[in-house]
Design an enzyme around this catalytic site. Structure first.
Site, PDB file in Angstrom:
ATOM      1  N   LYS A   1       0.940  -1.198   0.227  1.00  0.00           N
ATOM      2  CA  LYS A   1       0.058   0.011   0.192  1.00  0.00           C
ATOM      3  C   LYS A   1       0.692   1.371  -0.207  1.00  0.00           C
ATOM      4  O   LYS A   1       0.622   2.227  -0.813  1.00  0.00           O
ATOM      5  CB  LYS A   1      -0.955   0.013   1.062  1.00  0.00           C
ATOM      6  CG  LYS A   1      -2.037  -1.222   1.341  1.00  0.00           C
ATOM      7  CD  LYS A   1      -2.739  -1.035   2.541  1.00  0.00           C
ATOM      8  CE  LYS A   1      -2.132  -0.848   3.853  1.00  0.00           C
ATOM      9  NZ  LYS A   1      -1.531  -2.193   4.291  1.00  0.00           N
TER      10      LYS A   1
ATOM     11  N   ARG B   1      -9.071   1.501   9.222  1.00  0.00           N
ATOM     12  CA  ARG B   1      -8.615  -0.043   9.627  1.00  0.00           C
ATOM     13  C   ARG B   1      -9.723  -0.804  10.483  1.00  0.00           C
ATOM     14  O   ARG B   1      -9.378  -2.037  10.801  1.00  0.00           O
ATOM     15  CB  ARG B   1      -7.446  -0.088  10.394  1.00  0.00           C
ATOM     16  CG  ARG B   1      -6.109  -0.442   9.791  1.00  0.00           C
ATOM     17  CD  ARG B   1      -4.990  -0.254  10.752  1.00  0.00           C
ATOM     18  NE  ARG B   1      -3.774  -0.640  10.521  1.00  0.00           N
ATOM     19  CZ  ARG B   1      -2.624  -0.327  10.117  1.00  0.00           C
ATOM     20  NH1 ARG B   1      -2.770   0.866   9.383  1.00  0.00           N
ATOM     21  NH2 ARG B   1      -1.447  -0.781  10.119  1.00  0.00           N
TER      22      ARG B   1
ATOM     23  N   ARG C   1      12.296  -5.979   3.645  1.00  0.00           N
ATOM     24  CA  ARG C   1      12.116  -4.367   3.936  1.00  0.00           C
ATOM     25  C   ARG C   1      13.118  -4.200   5.040  1.00  0.00           C
ATOM     26  O   ARG C   1      13.741  -3.362   5.033  1.00  0.00           O
ATOM     27  CB  ARG C   1      10.827  -3.940   4.320  1.00  0.00           C
ATOM     28  CG  ARG C   1      10.435  -2.830   4.885  1.00  0.00           C
ATOM     29  CD  ARG C   1       9.019  -2.440   4.728  1.00  0.00           C
ATOM     30  NE  ARG C   1       8.378  -2.904   5.960  1.00  0.00           N
ATOM     31  CZ  ARG C   1       6.927  -2.737   5.985  1.00  0.00           C
ATOM     32  NH1 ARG C   1       6.320  -2.069   5.211  1.00  0.00           N
ATOM     33  NH2 ARG C   1       6.367  -2.988   7.158  1.00  0.00           N
TER      34      ARG C   1
ATOM     35  N   ARG D   1      11.791  -0.085  11.529  1.00  0.00           N
ATOM     36  CA  ARG D   1      10.561   0.102  12.251  1.00  0.00           C
ATOM     37  C   ARG D   1      10.424  -0.725  13.534  1.00  0.00           C
ATOM     38  O   ARG D   1      10.901  -2.060  13.417  1.00  0.00           O
ATOM     39  CB  ARG D   1       9.195  -0.268  11.608  1.00  0.00           C
ATOM     40  CG  ARG D   1       8.946   0.850  10.639  1.00  0.00           C
ATOM     41  CD  ARG D   1       7.840   0.610   9.661  1.00  0.00           C
ATOM     42  NE  ARG D   1       6.748  -0.118  10.289  1.00  0.00           N
ATOM     43  CZ  ARG D   1       5.685  -0.083   9.797  1.00  0.00           C
ATOM     44  NH1 ARG D   1       5.340   0.385   8.486  1.00  0.00           N
ATOM     45  NH2 ARG D   1       4.156  -0.653  10.267  1.00  0.00           N
TER      46      ARG D   1
ATOM     47  N   ARG E   1       0.180  -8.022  13.806  1.00  0.00           N
ATOM     48  CA  ARG E   1      -0.349  -6.978  12.897  1.00  0.00           C
ATOM     49  C   ARG E   1      -1.322  -7.844  11.800  1.00  0.00           C
ATOM     50  O   ARG E   1      -2.329  -7.376  11.453  1.00  0.00           O
ATOM     51  CB  ARG E   1       0.754  -6.299  12.183  1.00  0.00           C
ATOM     52  CG  ARG E   1       1.232  -5.232  13.206  1.00  0.00           C
ATOM     53  CD  ARG E   1       2.744  -4.915  12.673  1.00  0.00           C
ATOM     54  NE  ARG E   1       2.563  -4.183  11.355  1.00  0.00           N
ATOM     55  CZ  ARG E   1       3.931  -3.932  10.766  1.00  0.00           C
ATOM     56  NH1 ARG E   1       4.978  -4.626  11.004  1.00  0.00           N
ATOM     57  NH2 ARG E   1       3.634  -3.512   9.647  1.00  0.00           N
TER      58      ARG E   1
HETATM   59  P1  AMP Z   1       1.116   0.900   9.537  1.00  0.00           P
HETATM   60  O1  AMP Z   1       2.438   1.755   9.080  1.00  0.00           O
HETATM   61  O2  AMP Z   1      -0.002   1.403   8.605  1.00  0.00           O
HETATM   62  O3  AMP Z   1       1.624  -0.519   9.162  1.00  0.00           O
HETATM   63  O4  AMP Z   1       0.731   1.248  10.956  1.00  0.00           O
HETATM   64  C1  AMP Z   1       1.868   1.010  12.147  1.00  0.00           C
HETATM   65  C2  AMP Z   1       0.890   1.058  13.329  1.00  0.00           C
HETATM   66  O5  AMP Z   1       0.395   2.094  13.569  1.00  0.00           O
HETATM   67  C3  AMP Z   1      -0.272  -0.229  13.452  1.00  0.00           C
HETATM   68  O6  AMP Z   1       0.294  -1.656  13.683  1.00  0.00           O
HETATM   69  C4  AMP Z   1      -0.899   0.352  14.556  1.00  0.00           C
HETATM   70  O7  AMP Z   1      -0.386   0.149  15.701  1.00  0.00           O
HETATM   71  C5  AMP Z   1      -1.070   1.838  14.210  1.00  0.00           C
HETATM   72  N1  AMP Z   1      -2.087   2.285  13.165  1.00  0.00           N
HETATM   73  C6  AMP Z   1      -1.872   2.905  11.931  1.00  0.00           C
HETATM   74  N2  AMP Z   1      -2.993   3.295  11.200  1.00  0.00           N
HETATM   75  C7  AMP Z   1      -3.659   2.791  12.059  1.00  0.00           C
HETATM   76  C8  AMP Z   1      -5.527   2.976  12.163  1.00  0.00           C
HETATM   77  N3  AMP Z   1      -6.046   3.434  11.252  1.00  0.00           N
HETATM   78  N4  AMP Z   1      -5.904   2.419  13.279  1.00  0.00           N
HETATM   79  C9  AMP Z   1      -5.332   1.994  14.385  1.00  0.00           C
HETATM   80  N5  AMP Z   1      -3.936   1.763  14.413  1.00  0.00           N
HETATM   81  C10 AMP Z   1      -3.148   2.510  13.311  1.00  0.00           C
END
Ligand code: AMP
Length: 194
Positions: free
Chosen positions: A13, A88, A127, A139, A150
Protein backbone atom coordinates in the site's frame (compact mmCIF):
# COMPACT_ATOMS: atom_id res chain seq x y z
CA UNK A 1 -9.14 12.15 -6.43
CA UNK A 2 -9.89 10.75 -2.98
CA UNK A 3 -8.77 7.21 -2.48
CA UNK A 4 -8.42 4.50 0.14
CA UNK A 5 -5.90 1.70 -0.07
CA UNK A 6 -6.86 -1.51 1.70
CA UNK A 7 -4.69 -4.58 2.23
CA UNK A 8 -2.70 -6.39 4.91
CA UNK A 9 0.64 -5.14 6.24
CA UNK A 10 3.31 -5.67 3.58
CA UNK A 11 0.81 -5.73 0.69
CA UNK A 12 2.51 -2.72 -0.93
CA UNK A 13 0.00 0.00 0.00
CA UNK A 14 2.73 2.45 1.01
CA UNK A 15 4.82 1.78 -2.11
CA UNK A 16 1.85 2.25 -4.44
CA UNK A 17 0.57 5.29 -2.55
CA UNK A 18 3.99 6.98 -2.94
CA UNK A 19 4.07 6.30 -6.69
CA UNK A 20 0.52 7.61 -7.19
CA UNK A 21 1.30 10.68 -5.12
CA UNK A 22 3.84 11.68 -7.78
CA UNK A 23 1.54 10.78 -10.66
CA UNK A 24 -1.51 12.68 -9.40
CA UNK A 25 0.08 15.38 -7.24
CA UNK A 26 -2.00 14.49 -4.19
CA UNK A 27 -0.59 13.55 -0.75
CA UNK A 28 -0.36 10.11 0.81
CA UNK A 29 -1.98 10.17 4.25
CA UNK A 30 -0.47 7.27 6.16
CA UNK A 31 -1.80 7.06 9.70
CA UNK A 32 1.17 4.78 10.51
CA UNK A 33 3.61 7.51 9.37
CA UNK A 34 1.67 10.18 11.27
CA UNK A 35 1.69 8.09 14.44
CA UNK A 36 5.41 7.29 14.08
CA UNK A 37 6.07 11.05 13.69
CA UNK A 38 4.03 11.69 16.86
CA UNK A 39 6.05 9.01 18.71
CA UNK A 40 9.35 10.51 17.48
CA UNK A 41 8.23 14.01 18.50
CA UNK A 42 7.15 12.75 21.94
CA UNK A 43 3.67 14.32 21.71
CA UNK A 44 0.81 13.20 23.98
CA UNK A 45 -0.65 11.10 21.16
CA UNK A 46 2.79 9.59 20.50
CA UNK A 47 3.24 8.65 24.13
CA UNK A 48 -0.18 6.96 24.22
CA UNK A 49 0.37 5.14 20.91
CA UNK A 50 3.94 3.83 21.23
CA UNK A 51 3.45 0.68 23.32
CA UNK A 52 0.33 -0.30 21.39
CA UNK A 53 2.15 0.10 18.06
CA UNK A 54 5.23 -1.81 19.24
CA UNK A 55 2.96 -4.72 20.19
CA UNK A 56 1.43 -4.73 16.71
CA UNK A 57 -2.02 -3.76 17.97
CA UNK A 58 -4.29 -0.99 16.78
CA UNK A 59 -4.37 2.40 18.49
CA UNK A 60 -7.79 3.74 19.43
CA UNK A 61 -10.26 4.76 16.73
CA UNK A 62 -10.71 8.15 18.43
CA UNK A 63 -7.01 9.03 18.03
CA UNK A 64 -6.75 8.13 14.34
CA UNK A 65 -10.13 9.62 13.42
CA UNK A 66 -9.04 12.94 14.86
CA UNK A 67 -5.62 13.02 13.20
CA UNK A 68 -7.10 12.12 9.80
CA UNK A 69 -9.91 14.68 10.09
CA UNK A 70 -7.41 17.43 10.92
CA UNK A 71 -4.98 16.37 8.19
CA UNK A 72 -7.67 16.44 5.48
CA UNK A 73 -8.23 20.12 6.24
CA UNK A 74 -4.67 20.98 5.14
CA UNK A 75 -4.46 22.97 1.88
CA UNK A 76 -2.44 20.23 0.15
CA UNK A 77 -5.46 17.89 0.45
CA UNK A 78 -7.76 20.25 -1.46
CA UNK A 79 -7.32 18.31 -4.74
CA UNK A 80 -7.53 14.92 -3.06
CA UNK A 81 -5.53 12.42 -1.04
CA UNK A 82 -4.65 8.75 -0.71
CA UNK A 83 -5.49 7.18 2.63
CA UNK A 84 -2.96 4.46 3.43
CA UNK A 85 -3.60 2.40 6.56
CA UNK A 86 -6.88 4.15 7.44
CA UNK A 87 -9.66 3.20 7.98
CA UNK A 88 -8.66 -0.05 9.66
CA UNK A 89 -11.88 -0.95 11.46
CA UNK A 90 -15.56 -0.71 10.53
CA UNK A 91 -16.15 2.01 13.18
CA UNK A 92 -13.27 3.99 11.59
CA UNK A 93 -14.91 3.61 8.16
CA UNK A 94 -18.21 4.84 9.61
CA UNK A 95 -16.43 7.76 11.25
CA UNK A 96 -14.70 8.58 7.97
CA UNK A 97 -18.07 8.65 6.17
CA UNK A 98 -19.25 11.24 8.69
CA UNK A 99 -16.01 13.22 8.57
CA UNK A 100 -16.15 13.45 4.76
CA UNK A 101 -19.88 14.24 4.72
CA UNK A 102 -19.25 17.01 7.25
CA UNK A 103 -16.65 18.51 4.93
CA UNK A 104 -18.92 18.08 1.88
CA UNK A 105 -16.59 15.66 0.07
CA UNK A 106 -16.75 11.99 -0.97
CA UNK A 107 -14.46 9.08 -1.85
CA UNK A 108 -13.80 8.27 -5.50
CA UNK A 109 -12.50 4.72 -5.06
CA UNK A 110 -11.35 2.08 -2.60
CA UNK A 111 -8.54 -0.11 -3.93
CA UNK A 112 -7.80 -3.40 -2.20
CA UNK A 113 -4.43 -5.09 -2.78
CA UNK A 114 -4.92 -8.86 -2.58
CA UNK A 115 -1.83 -10.81 -1.56
CA UNK A 116 -0.80 -14.29 -0.57
CA UNK A 117 -0.29 -14.16 3.22
CA UNK A 118 2.76 -16.47 3.14
CA UNK A 119 4.56 -13.86 1.04
CA UNK A 120 3.98 -11.10 3.57
CA UNK A 121 6.44 -12.31 6.18
CA UNK A 122 9.12 -12.62 3.47
CA UNK A 123 8.32 -9.08 2.28
CA UNK A 124 8.66 -7.76 5.84
CA UNK A 125 12.04 -9.54 6.21
CA UNK A 126 13.21 -8.07 2.87
CA UNK A 127 12.11 -4.60 3.94
CA UNK A 128 14.13 -4.97 7.16
CA UNK A 129 17.22 -6.19 5.23
CA UNK A 130 16.95 -3.32 2.69
CA UNK A 131 16.53 -0.74 5.45
CA UNK A 132 19.60 -2.04 7.30
CA UNK A 133 21.63 -2.15 4.06
CA UNK A 134 20.67 1.48 3.37
CA UNK A 135 21.78 2.48 6.88
CA UNK A 136 18.20 3.29 7.93
CA UNK A 137 16.30 2.60 11.13
CA UNK A 138 14.14 -0.52 11.23
CA UNK A 139 10.54 -0.01 12.36
CA UNK A 140 10.11 -1.25 15.92
CA UNK A 141 7.06 -3.30 14.82
CA UNK A 142 8.91 -4.99 11.93
CA UNK A 143 9.83 -8.14 13.85
CA UNK A 144 8.23 -11.60 13.53
CA UNK A 145 6.19 -11.39 16.74
CA UNK A 146 4.69 -7.93 16.19
CA UNK A 147 4.17 -8.67 12.50
CA UNK A 148 2.14 -11.80 13.33
CA UNK A 149 0.01 -9.71 15.66
CA UNK A 150 -0.46 -7.06 12.93
CA UNK A 151 -1.68 -9.78 10.55
CA UNK A 152 -4.14 -11.07 13.16
CA UNK A 153 -5.41 -7.53 13.76
CA UNK A 154 -5.84 -7.19 10.01
CA UNK A 155 -7.79 -10.43 9.64
CA UNK A 156 -10.06 -9.71 12.59
CA UNK A 157 -10.65 -5.98 12.32
CA UNK A 158 -9.67 -4.69 8.88
CA UNK A 159 -10.63 -7.47 6.46
CA UNK A 160 -14.38 -6.82 7.12
CA UNK A 161 -13.90 -3.45 5.40
CA UNK A 162 -13.90 -5.24 2.02
CA UNK A 163 -17.58 -6.05 2.49
CA UNK A 164 -18.26 -2.60 3.89
CA UNK A 165 -16.90 -0.89 0.78
CA UNK A 166 -18.17 -3.55 -1.64
CA UNK A 167 -21.67 -2.63 -0.49
CA UNK A 168 -21.03 1.00 -1.51
CA UNK A 169 -19.99 -0.11 -5.01
CA UNK A 170 -16.61 1.63 -4.64
CA UNK A 171 -14.39 -1.40 -3.97
CA UNK A 172 -11.89 -2.40 -6.66
CA UNK A 173 -9.54 -5.36 -6.22
CA UNK A 174 -6.01 -5.57 -7.58
CA UNK A 175 -3.57 -8.49 -7.60
CA UNK A 176 -0.87 -7.24 -5.22
CA UNK A 177 1.39 -10.20 -6.02
CA UNK A 178 2.20 -8.81 -9.48
CA UNK A 179 5.34 -6.68 -9.87
CA UNK A 180 5.26 -3.07 -8.67
CA UNK A 181 4.89 -1.50 -12.16
CA UNK A 182 2.06 -3.83 -13.12
CA UNK A 183 0.20 -3.08 -9.88
CA UNK A 184 0.65 0.67 -10.44
CA UNK A 185 -0.64 0.38 -14.02
CA UNK A 186 -3.66 -1.61 -12.90
CA UNK A 187 -4.50 0.95 -10.21
CA UNK A 188 -4.05 3.83 -12.69
CA UNK A 189 -6.51 2.07 -15.03
CA UNK A 190 -9.06 1.83 -12.21
CA UNK A 191 -8.63 5.49 -11.32
CA UNK A 192 -9.14 6.64 -14.88
CA UNK A 193 -12.60 5.05 -14.78
CA UNK A 194 -13.44 6.19 -11.23
P1 AMP B 1 1.26 0.98 9.37
O1 AMP B 1 2.43 1.88 9.11
O2 AMP B 1 0.04 1.37 8.57
O3 AMP B 1 1.61 -0.47 9.23
O4 AMP B 1 0.83 1.20 10.90
C1 AMP B 1 1.71 0.91 11.95
C2 AMP B 1 0.96 0.83 13.27
O5 AMP B 1 0.33 2.09 13.55
C3 AMP B 1 -0.17 -0.17 13.30
O6 AMP B 1 0.25 -1.50 13.60
C4 AMP B 1 -1.05 0.40 14.41
O7 AMP B 1 -0.49 0.17 15.69
C5 AMP B 1 -0.94 1.90 14.15
N1 AMP B 1 -1.97 2.37 13.19
C6 AMP B 1 -1.76 2.90 11.94
N2 AMP B 1 -2.93 3.22 11.37
C7 AMP B 1 -3.91 2.88 12.25
C8 AMP B 1 -5.33 2.95 12.22
N3 AMP B 1 -5.99 3.43 11.17
N4 AMP B 1 -6.00 2.51 13.33
C9 AMP B 1 -5.35 2.04 14.40
N5 AMP B 1 -4.02 1.92 14.49
C10 AMP B 1 -3.29 2.35 13.43
Amino acid sequence: MRLIFLGPPGAGKGTQAKLLTEKYGIPQLSTGDMLRAAVAAGTDVGKRAKAVMDAGQLVSDAIVNEIVSDRIDSPDCARGFILDGYPRTVPQAEALDQILAGKGIALDAVVELKVDEDALVRRMENRVAETIAAGGTVRSDDNPEAFKRRLTEYREKTAPLSNYYASTGKLQTVDGMANVDKVTAEIAGILENA
